[in-house]
Scaffold this motif. Structure first.
Motif, PDB file in Angstrom:
ATOM      1  N   ILE A 141      38.361  20.276  63.376  1.00 14.70           N
ATOM      2  CA  ILE A 141      39.629  20.065  62.651  1.00 14.70           C
ATOM      3  C   ILE A 141      40.840  20.299  63.565  1.00 14.70           C
ATOM      4  N   GLY A 142      40.601  20.278  64.850  1.00  9.10           N
ATOM      5  CA  GLY A 142      41.702  20.378  65.812  1.00  9.10           C
ATOM      6  C   GLY A 142      42.226  21.798  65.957  1.00  9.10           C
ATOM      7  N   GLU A 143      43.497  21.899  66.345  1.00 15.19           N
ATOM      8  CA  GLU A 143      44.115  23.231  66.498  1.00 15.19           C
ATOM      9  C   GLU A 143      44.547  23.734  65.131  1.00 15.19           C
ATOM     10  N   LEU A 144      44.298  24.996  64.865  1.00 12.22           N
ATOM     11  CA  LEU A 144      44.627  25.534  63.539  1.00 12.22           C
ATOM     12  C   LEU A 144      46.134  25.741  63.400  1.00 12.22           C
ATOM     13  N   ARG A 145      46.613  25.427  62.186  1.00 10.45           N
ATOM     14  CA  ARG A 145      48.038  25.575  61.895  1.00 10.45           C
ATOM     15  C   ARG A 145      48.298  26.495  60.697  1.00 10.45           C
ATOM     16  N   HIS A 146      47.452  26.329  59.655  1.00  7.09           N
ATOM     17  CA  HIS A 146      47.777  26.985  58.378  1.00  7.09           C
ATOM     18  C   HIS A 146      46.479  27.412  57.678  1.00  7.09           C
ATOM     19  N   VAL A 147      46.498  28.627  57.124  1.00  8.99           N
ATOM     20  CA  VAL A 147      45.275  29.171  56.528  1.00  8.99           C
ATOM     21  C   VAL A 147      45.625  29.842  55.200  1.00  8.99           C
ATOM     22  N   GLU A 148      44.788  29.657  54.195  1.00  8.40           N
ATOM     23  CA  GLU A 148      44.952  30.460  52.969  1.00  8.40           C
ATOM     24  C   GLU A 148      43.587  30.971  52.554  1.00  8.40           C
ATOM     25  N   SER A 149      43.494  32.259  52.252  1.00  4.04           N
ATOM     26  CA  SER A 149      42.192  32.787  51.847  1.00  4.04           C
ATOM     27  C   SER A 149      42.390  33.895  50.818  1.00  4.04           C
ATOM     28  N   SER A 150      41.405  34.019  49.946  1.00  2.00           N
ATOM     29  CA  SER A 150      41.545  35.005  48.869  1.00  2.00           C
ATOM     30  C   SER A 150      40.196  35.555  48.451  1.00  2.00           C
ATOM     31  N   TYR A 151      40.256  36.776  47.931  1.00  2.06           N
ATOM     32  CA  TYR A 151      39.074  37.418  47.329  1.00  2.06           C
ATOM     33  C   TYR A 151      39.550  37.940  45.974  1.00  2.06           C
ATOM     34  N   LEU A 152      39.026  37.345  44.905  1.00  2.00           N
ATOM     35  CA  LEU A 152      39.559  37.625  43.568  1.00  2.00           C
ATOM     36  C   LEU A 152      38.510  38.230  42.636  1.00  2.00           C
ATOM     37  N   GLN A 153      38.903  39.332  42.004  1.00  2.00           N
ATOM     38  CA  GLN A 153      38.091  39.958  40.955  1.00  2.00           C
ATOM     39  C   GLN A 153      39.024  40.230  39.758  1.00  2.00           C
ATOM     40  N   SER A 154      38.426  40.570  38.618  1.00  2.00           N
ATOM     41  CA  SER A 154      39.286  40.771  37.439  1.00  2.00           C
ATOM     42  C   SER A 154      38.880  41.972  36.591  1.00  2.00           C
ATOM     43  N   TRP A 155      38.185  42.944  37.208  1.00  4.06           N
ATOM     44  CA  TRP A 155      37.621  44.008  36.367  1.00  4.06           C
ATOM     45  C   TRP A 155      38.657  44.969  35.792  1.00  4.06           C
ATOM     46  N   LEU A 156      39.926  44.880  36.237  1.00  2.15           N
ATOM     47  CA  LEU A 156      40.952  45.702  35.590  1.00  2.15           C
ATOM     48  C   LEU A 156      41.462  45.073  34.295  1.00  2.15           C
ATOM     49  N   VAL A 157      41.193  43.793  34.098  1.00  2.00           N
ATOM     50  CA  VAL A 157      41.664  43.120  32.875  1.00  2.00           C
ATOM     51  C   VAL A 157      40.521  42.644  31.994  1.00  2.00           C
ATOM     52  N   SER A 158      39.355  42.398  32.577  1.00  2.00           N
ATOM     53  CA  SER A 158      38.265  41.893  31.743  1.00  2.00           C
ATOM     54  C   SER A 158      37.146  42.935  31.719  1.00  2.00           C
ATOM     55  N   LYS A 159      36.228  42.782  30.801  1.00  3.70           N
ATOM     56  CA  LYS A 159      35.122  43.750  30.724  1.00  3.70           C
ATOM     57  C   LYS A 159      33.862  43.159  31.351  1.00  3.70           C
ATOM     58  N   GLY A 160      34.052  42.129  32.180  1.00  2.83           N
ATOM     59  CA  GLY A 160      32.919  41.447  32.811  1.00  2.83           C
ATOM     60  C   GLY A 160      32.057  42.378  33.654  1.00  2.83           C
ATOM     61  N   TRP A 161      32.659  43.433  34.179  1.00  2.00           N
ATOM     62  CA  TRP A 161      31.888  44.410  34.972  1.00  2.00           C
ATOM     63  C   TRP A 161      31.693  45.700  34.177  1.00  2.00           C
ATOM     64  N   GLY A 162      31.989  45.690  32.899  1.00  2.00           N
ATOM     65  CA  GLY A 162      31.966  46.900  32.089  1.00  2.00           C
ATOM     66  C   GLY A 162      33.388  47.415  31.917  1.00  2.00           C
ATOM     67  N   ASN A 163      33.518  48.515  31.171  1.00  2.00           N
ATOM     68  CA  ASN A 163      34.842  49.091  30.910  1.00  2.00           C
ATOM     69  C   ASN A 163      35.161  50.113  32.001  1.00  2.00           C
ATOM     70  N   TRP A 164      36.116  49.764  32.905  1.00  2.00           N
ATOM     71  CA  TRP A 164      36.397  50.646  34.051  1.00  2.00           C
ATOM     72  C   TRP A 164      36.862  52.031  33.615  1.00  2.00           C
ATOM     73  N   ARG A 165      37.470  52.122  32.411  1.00  6.14           N
ATOM     74  CA  ARG A 165      37.989  53.413  31.928  1.00  6.14           C
ATOM     75  C   ARG A 165      36.872  54.431  31.694  1.00  6.14           C
ATOM     76  N   GLU A 166      35.659  53.900  31.507  1.00  7.28           N
ATOM     77  CA  GLU A 166      34.523  54.790  31.206  1.00  7.28           C
ATOM     78  C   GLU A 166      33.468  54.786  32.297  1.00  7.28           C
ATOM     79  N   SER A 167      33.774  54.163  33.444  1.00  4.46           N
ATOM     80  CA  SER A 167      32.740  53.996  34.468  1.00  4.46           C
ATOM     81  C   SER A 167      33.107  54.734  35.763  1.00  4.46           C
ATOM     82  N   PRO A 168      32.431  55.862  36.064  1.00  5.46           N
ATOM     83  CA  PRO A 168      32.727  56.580  37.312  1.00  5.46           C
ATOM     84  C   PRO A 168      32.569  55.678  38.536  1.00  5.46           C
TER      85      PRO A 168
END
Ligand SMILES: NC(=O)c1ccc[n+]([C@@H]2O[C@H](COP(=O)([O-])OP(=O)(O)OC[C@H]3O[C@@H](n4cnc5c(N)ncnc54)[C@H](O)[C@@H]3O)[C@@H](O)[C@H]2O)c1
Length: 351
Positions: A141-168
């Protein structure tokens, strides 16, 4: 036969042991954990003959060809240095350490020992990422100019990983007193590693960290003060001259554990999206595709996992790119991200 010792027998150790057990000619001959319950359960599950409460005793008594350090972050330096003083090859969990000084001491110990050393950045197990990095390095892809990268989770808003308020298991990640470096320390390390693996070294970082109100009276649950960062955005400059936006969050609704990078160069673009697949990347390159904005999917044959590469390193002495030297770089990105946030300005990365 490769004789492997485990230090730490908790969640990630169980995952690692499952992976090592699939490799021919590998035997877990010793394990150690300060928790009697965990070391006994681990030894039983993986048929480990020698079980210890003290890792120094294990290192003194056992003949080991390799050790994996799966202790909590704050123990990584002490344990890894003790292993390296005995000139035993080591795989250490991420993050390498809790401070840049400790990471540098670990690298010194590895250099002195002259044995194979690796940090377990798990997303390097993706054949799509490995092939994409090779494609970038090969100049597709030639010489690099622009990059965007992300790592996204949502366990502070969703209960997909359980309830963080009750999970040590989740609550400690929100508390600096419990050794957490927040979202940046927990998942930021992975996205910094993935991005620099694809795009090369980062030489400048301008980072903003945020710790949002979680609607908890006194901002505290039991002994956990909720003071660790839970979102960050970094603007970075790469050694090759490209700029990038790297970010991660625990507030990203709709995402469980999503890593993605898009890399734009003078002759094309590459996207790695681990939600979509671990064994592919997408590319838009060539005059016609660029003109018509057409992306092609490249399926990538399996590549050896971190565990297979560690065992191969033990057998051949060949050092893997995910080395302690690379670990120091990632630790430096964390260190300078915190510094940039504190100072409110971009900072140069000094290794
Ligand atoms: N690579 C990845 O994607 C990934 C994923 C999860 C965790 N991790 C890392 O793995 C490490 C372990 O995390 P975990 O989730 O398994 O935690 P855990 O708490 O489940 O396990 C850690 C174990 O280490 C033991 N321990 C603590 N001090 C010890 C000592 N001095 N000697 C021997 N054992 C000791 C604890 O009793 C515990 O059983 C952490 O550094 C974490 O960041 C990495």
């Amino acid at each position: 036969m490769v004789r492997l010792g485990f230090i730490g027998a908790g969640g990630m150790a169980n995952h690692q042991a499952g992976q090592f057990s699939k490799i021919d000619g590998v035997q877990i001959t010793a394990c150690c954990d300060v928790s009697a319950e965990r070391r006994a359960a681990f030894a039983q599950k993986f048929n480990v003959p020698a079980v210890y409460a003290d890792y120094r005793e294990m290192l003194a008594k056992e003949q080991l060809d390799g050790v994996t350090n799966v202790t909590p972050d704050a123990m990584h330096a002490e344990v890894s240095i003790a292993v390296l003083e005995r000139r035993i090859p080591i795989l250490c969990e991420k993050p390498m350490a809790t401070t840049l000084d400790d990471a540098r001491r670990m690298l010194d110990a590895a250099d002195k020992a002259g044995v194979v050393n690796m940090i377990n950045f798990s997303y390097r197990n993706s054949s799509g990422l490995q092939a994409a990095a090779e494609a970038v390095r090969a100049g597709l892809i030639g010489e690099l100019r622009h990059v965007e990268s992300s790592y996204l989770q949502s366990w502070l808003v969703s209960k997909g990983w359980g309830n963080w308020r009750e999970s040590p298991g989740l609550l400690w990640r929100l508390s600096t007193k419990h050794g957490s470096a927040g979202d940046l320390g927990d998942i930021g390390v992975h996205i910094y590693d993935l991005t620099s693996f694809l795009c090369g070294d980062i030489v400048e970082i301008y980072c903003k960290l945020m710790t949002f109100d979680k609607g908890v009276p006194g901002n505290q649950i039991d002994e956990y003060v909720l003071d660790a960062n839970d979102s960050f955005v970094s603007t970075v400059v790469f050694a090759g001259g490209a700029i990038g936006a790297i970010h991660s969050s625990r507030w990203a609704v709709g995402h469980s554990n999503s890593l993605r990078a898009r890399v734009y160069g003078t002759a094309g673009a590459i996207e790695v999206d681990l939600d979509r697949a671990y064994d592919e990347y997408r590319i838009c390159a060539g005059e016609e595709n660029m003109k018509t904005f057409r992306w092609e999917t490249v399926k990538c044959p399996p590549t050896p996992s971190n565990y297979e590469r560690f065992i191969e390193g033990i057998r051949t002495g060949k050092q893997d790119p995910s080395s302690f030297a690379n670990g120091v770089k990632i630790q430096a990105y964390l260190h300078y991200s915190f510094m940039s946030d504190r100072l409110g300005r971009p900072v140069r990365v000094d290794l």
